[in-house]
Scaffold this motif. Structure first.
Motif, PDB file in Angstrom:
ATOM      1  N   ARG A  23       0.155   4.132   0.812  1.00 19.29           N
ATOM      2  CA  ARG A  23      -0.157   5.108   1.857  1.00 19.29           C
ATOM      3  C   ARG A  23       0.450   4.701   3.196  1.00 19.29           C
ATOM      4  O   ARG A  23       1.014   5.513   3.890  1.00 19.29           O
ATOM      5  N   CYS A  24       0.300   3.408   3.537  1.00 19.18           N
ATOM      6  CA  CYS A  24       0.784   2.984   4.857  1.00 19.18           C
ATOM      7  C   CYS A  24       1.950   2.009   4.758  1.00 19.18           C
ATOM      8  O   CYS A  24       2.502   1.597   5.774  1.00 19.18           O
ATOM      9  N   CYS A  66      -6.263   1.510   5.963  1.00 23.28           N
ATOM     10  CA  CYS A  66      -4.815   1.520   6.171  1.00 23.28           C
ATOM     11  C   CYS A  66      -4.469   1.174   7.608  1.00 23.28           C
ATOM     12  O   CYS A  66      -5.162   1.570   8.531  1.00 23.28           O
ATOM     13  N   GLN A  67      -3.386   0.412   7.729  1.00 22.04           N
ATOM     14  CA  GLN A  67      -2.891   0.103   9.067  1.00 22.04           C
ATOM     15  C   GLN A  67      -1.756   1.067   9.335  1.00 22.04           C
ATOM     16  O   GLN A  67      -0.606   0.762   9.135  1.00 22.04           O
ATOM     17  N   CYS A  91       0.860  -1.183   0.000  1.00 19.82           N
ATOM     18  CA  CYS A  91       0.000   0.000   0.000  1.00 19.82           C
ATOM     19  C   CYS A  91       0.900   1.238   0.000  1.00 19.82           C
ATOM     20  O   CYS A  91       1.818   1.346   0.808  1.00 19.82           O
ATOM     21  N   HIS A 128      -4.959   0.631   0.288  1.00 19.29           N
ATOM     22  CA  HIS A 128      -6.111   0.029   0.946  1.00 19.29           C
ATOM     23  C   HIS A 128      -7.360   0.854   0.627  1.00 19.29           C
ATOM     24  O   HIS A 128      -7.258   2.038   0.323  1.00 19.29           O
TER      25      HIS A 128
HETATM   26 ZN   LIG Z   1      -2.671   1.208   3.509  1.00 17.53          ZN
END
Ligand SMILES: [Zn+2]
Length: 174
Positions: A74-75, A139-140, A72, A134
């Motif tokens: 983003r994360c 997102c984690q 991902c 995600h």
């Molecule tokens: Zn993510």
């Protein structure tokens, strides 16, 4: 219809015979996709019908799907993706013939036999998003360093008091 996909196919012959290829492509046959994903969750599955349309155009029509894990963006945690699409390929012999391909077909240039895995990977690579992430809210996020909660620390420090007592005793006894 067959479960064991052949390593290489001649799309012209298959189109002439109205063949259908259905099955899973073993991951050992994939040469490029593993470089673009962090894991292959399921072996690519295809269900492709070959034929010749009314205009005499040889084609492949069907579905392709695979489950992969990508990072991902983003994360930076693994993110599972289901890749799936309808495939509609017009089989042509050359770049020049691509121009004459009827709308609705993506070109597949093939003069004779080709490696099936190559065509499957071409399709899957096209399905990979440029910026995978995600779904919203999925997102984690790594733990964000939030300001520590201000806690009233009990002012009594029993051990310091003991030490103070001990030091006083020491100074008194000397
Ligand atoms: Zn993510």
């Amino acid at each position: 219809m067959r479960d064991n996909l052949p390593d290489s196919i001649n799309p012209w012959t298959l189109a002439k015979h109205g063949a259908r290829l259905q099955g899973q492509l073993p991951r050992a046959k994939l040469r490029r996709l593993p470089d673009y994903v962090c894991a292959l969750r399921s072996e690519p599955h295809i269900d492709w019908r070959f034929g010749i349309d009314r205009e005499g155009q040889a084609y492949i029509s069907g579905q392709i799907e695979a489950q992969v894990s990508v990072i991902c963006q983003r994360c930076l945690q693994p993110c599972e993706l289901s890749l799936g699409a309808d495939v509609r390929l017009g089989i042509v012999v050359s770049e020049a013939a691509v121009e004459r391909l009827a709308p609705g077909y993506e070109p597949l240039i093939a003069t004779a036999e080709f490696v099936l895995a190559d065509a499957v990977e071409d399709e899957l690579l096209l399905l990979l998003p440029v910026f995978p992430h995600h779904p919203e809210g999925g997102c984690q996020m790594p733990p964000v360093s939030q300001p520590a909660e201000v806690v009233e620390i009990e002012s009594r420090r029993p051990f310091e008091e003991l030490r103070a007592l001990w030091q006083r005793d020491q100074s008194e006894s000397s």
